[in-house]
Design a protein around this motif. Structure first.
Motif, PDB file in Angstrom:
ATOM      1  N   ASN A  29       1.060  -1.319   0.039  1.00  0.00           N
ATOM      2  CA  ASN A  29      -0.037  -0.027  -0.031  1.00  0.00           C
ATOM      3  C   ASN A  29       0.920   1.309  -0.256  1.00  0.00           C
ATOM      4  O   ASN A  29       0.623   2.140  -0.782  1.00  0.00           O
ATOM      5  CB  ASN A  29      -0.886  -0.029   1.375  1.00  0.00           C
ATOM      6  N   ARG A  31       4.069   1.499  -1.140  1.00  0.00           N
ATOM      7  CA  ARG A  31       4.767   1.649  -2.462  1.00  0.00           C
ATOM      8  C   ARG A  31       3.856   2.035  -3.481  1.00  0.00           C
ATOM      9  O   ARG A  31       3.842   3.014  -4.367  1.00  0.00           O
ATOM     10  CB  ARG A  31       5.220   0.562  -2.828  1.00  0.00           C
ATOM     11  N   ARG A  32       2.207   1.619  -3.403  1.00  0.00           N
ATOM     12  CA  ARG A  32       1.350   2.105  -4.287  1.00  0.00           C
ATOM     13  C   ARG A  32       1.100   3.640  -4.389  1.00  0.00           C
ATOM     14  O   ARG A  32       1.096   4.185  -5.306  1.00  0.00           O
ATOM     15  CB  ARG A  32       0.187   1.227  -4.095  1.00  0.00           C
ATOM     16  N   LYS A  33       0.896   4.170  -3.117  1.00  0.00           N
ATOM     17  CA  LYS A  33       0.753   5.491  -2.862  1.00  0.00           C
ATOM     18  C   LYS A  33       1.774   6.234  -3.168  1.00  0.00           C
ATOM     19  O   LYS A  33       1.657   7.397  -3.887  1.00  0.00           O
ATOM     20  CB  LYS A  33       0.240   5.817  -1.360  1.00  0.00           C
ATOM     21  N   THR A  36       1.816   6.340  -7.041  1.00  0.00           N
ATOM     22  CA  THR A  36       0.617   6.953  -7.532  1.00  0.00           C
ATOM     23  C   THR A  36       0.953   8.663  -7.383  1.00  0.00           C
ATOM     24  O   THR A  36       0.694   9.263  -8.379  1.00  0.00           O
ATOM     25  CB  THR A  36      -0.563   6.796  -6.821  1.00  0.00           C
ATOM     26  N   LEU A 131       3.845  -3.938  -9.555  1.00  0.00           N
ATOM     27  CA  LEU A 131       2.594  -3.266  -8.705  1.00  0.00           C
ATOM     28  C   LEU A 131       1.324  -3.478  -9.548  1.00  0.00           C
ATOM     29  O   LEU A 131       0.316  -3.829  -8.798  1.00  0.00           O
ATOM     30  CB  LEU A 131       2.762  -1.685  -8.542  1.00  0.00           C
ATOM     31  N   ARG A 132       1.387  -3.333 -10.870  1.00  0.00           N
ATOM     32  CA  ARG A 132       0.197  -3.691 -11.556  1.00  0.00           C
ATOM     33  C   ARG A 132      -0.120  -5.209 -11.654  1.00  0.00           C
ATOM     34  O   ARG A 132      -1.376  -5.468 -11.272  1.00  0.00           O
ATOM     35  CB  ARG A 132       0.306  -3.039 -13.045  1.00  0.00           C
ATOM     36  N   GLU A 135      -1.638  -5.989  -8.174  1.00  0.00           N
ATOM     37  CA  GLU A 135      -2.844  -5.341  -8.287  1.00  0.00           C
ATOM     38  C   GLU A 135      -3.903  -6.236  -8.821  1.00  0.00           C
ATOM     39  O   GLU A 135      -4.986  -6.656  -8.205  1.00  0.00           O
ATOM     40  CB  GLU A 135      -3.155  -3.888  -8.616  1.00  0.00           C
ATOM     41  N   GLN A 150      -6.906   3.874  -5.738  1.00  0.00           N
ATOM     42  CA  GLN A 150      -5.661   3.734  -5.855  1.00  0.00           C
ATOM     43  C   GLN A 150      -5.403   2.936  -6.973  1.00  0.00           C
ATOM     44  O   GLN A 150      -4.419   3.146  -7.621  1.00  0.00           O
ATOM     45  CB  GLN A 150      -4.989   3.389  -4.510  1.00  0.00           C
ATOM     46  N   GLY A 151      -5.945   1.876  -7.187  1.00  0.00           N
ATOM     47  CA  GLY A 151      -5.592   0.785  -8.074  1.00  0.00           C
ATOM     48  C   GLY A 151      -5.941   1.297  -9.489  1.00  0.00           C
ATOM     49  O   GLY A 151      -5.136   1.087 -10.535  1.00  0.00           O
ATOM     50  N   LEU A 154      -3.050   3.655 -10.180  1.00  0.00           N
ATOM     51  CA  LEU A 154      -1.761   2.822 -10.521  1.00  0.00           C
ATOM     52  C   LEU A 154      -1.753   2.355 -12.096  1.00  0.00           C
ATOM     53  O   LEU A 154      -0.579   2.234 -12.594  1.00  0.00           O
ATOM     54  CB  LEU A 154      -1.651   1.869  -9.541  1.00  0.00           C
TER      55      LEU A 154
END
Length: 211
Positions: A29, A31-33, A36, A131-132, A135, A150-151, A154
């Motif tokens: 989470n 890393r995704r933020k 993004t 990350l994709r 997800e 967030q998804g 991304l």
């Protein structure tokens, strides 16, 4: 070291620090933020554009340093061919060796900076792909935390210009929809007014019955 080579060295240190940040194992989470934010921040987009111009100048410095190394090598080869002036060429040879050292240092500095920039770009792209995929795996497994805003963000990460273009198109569509809505409201009011006038006309033209 001159000012511009000092700046190149600072850029190399910054690239090394950024590379360490990218490869640090972080929760999904977080890393995704982070990615993004990088993909959507207009400041980061402007910084990336400025860095591209900077790397062009570093490439010019790298080519110049390679040329200087080549010329120093030629001078050293010529000094070796002249064997009868060793007493005179001793000081000159040390000067040539010093210029060779500085030229090679500048060449390696610019070369490693350019090479690390390519590695950073490739690492950033690979992390986005990972990350994709994570997800998508979470979505297929039915994880309630997967997906959402967030998804969706991304999926468009790594291309701030494309996101800006899509936002502009979306804003234009919304303006068109708003204009159509206002036009529809105007037509509806006009239709209601005409209906009232038509009904009033019918009432006026209806003959009254004798009592």
């Amino acid at each position: 070291m001159t000012l511009y080579y000092s700046l190149v060295f600072l850029l190399l240190v910054a690239e090394m620090a950024l590379f360490m940040i990218l490869i640090i194992p972080l929760p999904f989470n977080i890393r995704r933020k982070m990615f993004t934010f990088i993909s959507e921040s207009p400041i980061v987009a402007k910084l990336q554009y400025g860095m591209k111009i900077t790397f062009i100048f570093i490439l010019i410095l790298f080519i110049d340093s390679v040329n200087r190394v080549y010329r120093v090598q030629v001078e050293l080869a010529e000094s070796k061919d002249m064997g009868g002036r060793t007493a005179v060429l001793g000081h000159e040879r040390m000067e040539v060796q010093a210029r060779k050292f500085y030229s090679q240092r500048n060449m390696y500095l610019c070369g490693f900076t350019l090479f690390l920039s390519l590695i950073l770009n490739r690492t950033y792209t690979l992390i986005l792909d990972v990350l994709r995929l994570e997800e998508k795996v979470k979505r297929y497994e039915g994880s309630p935390k997967a997906g959402g805003k967030q998804g969706e963000k991304l999926e468009n990460a790594g291309n701030a210009g494309e996101i800006g273009r899509l936002r502009e198109e979306l804003a234009a569509k919304e303006r068109d929809i708003e204009a159509l809505r206002k036009q529809s409201e105007g037509l509806s009011k006009e239709y209601g007014s005409l209906s009232d006038k038509y009904e009033a006309t019918l009432k006026d033209n209806t003959p009254k019955k004798d009592r």
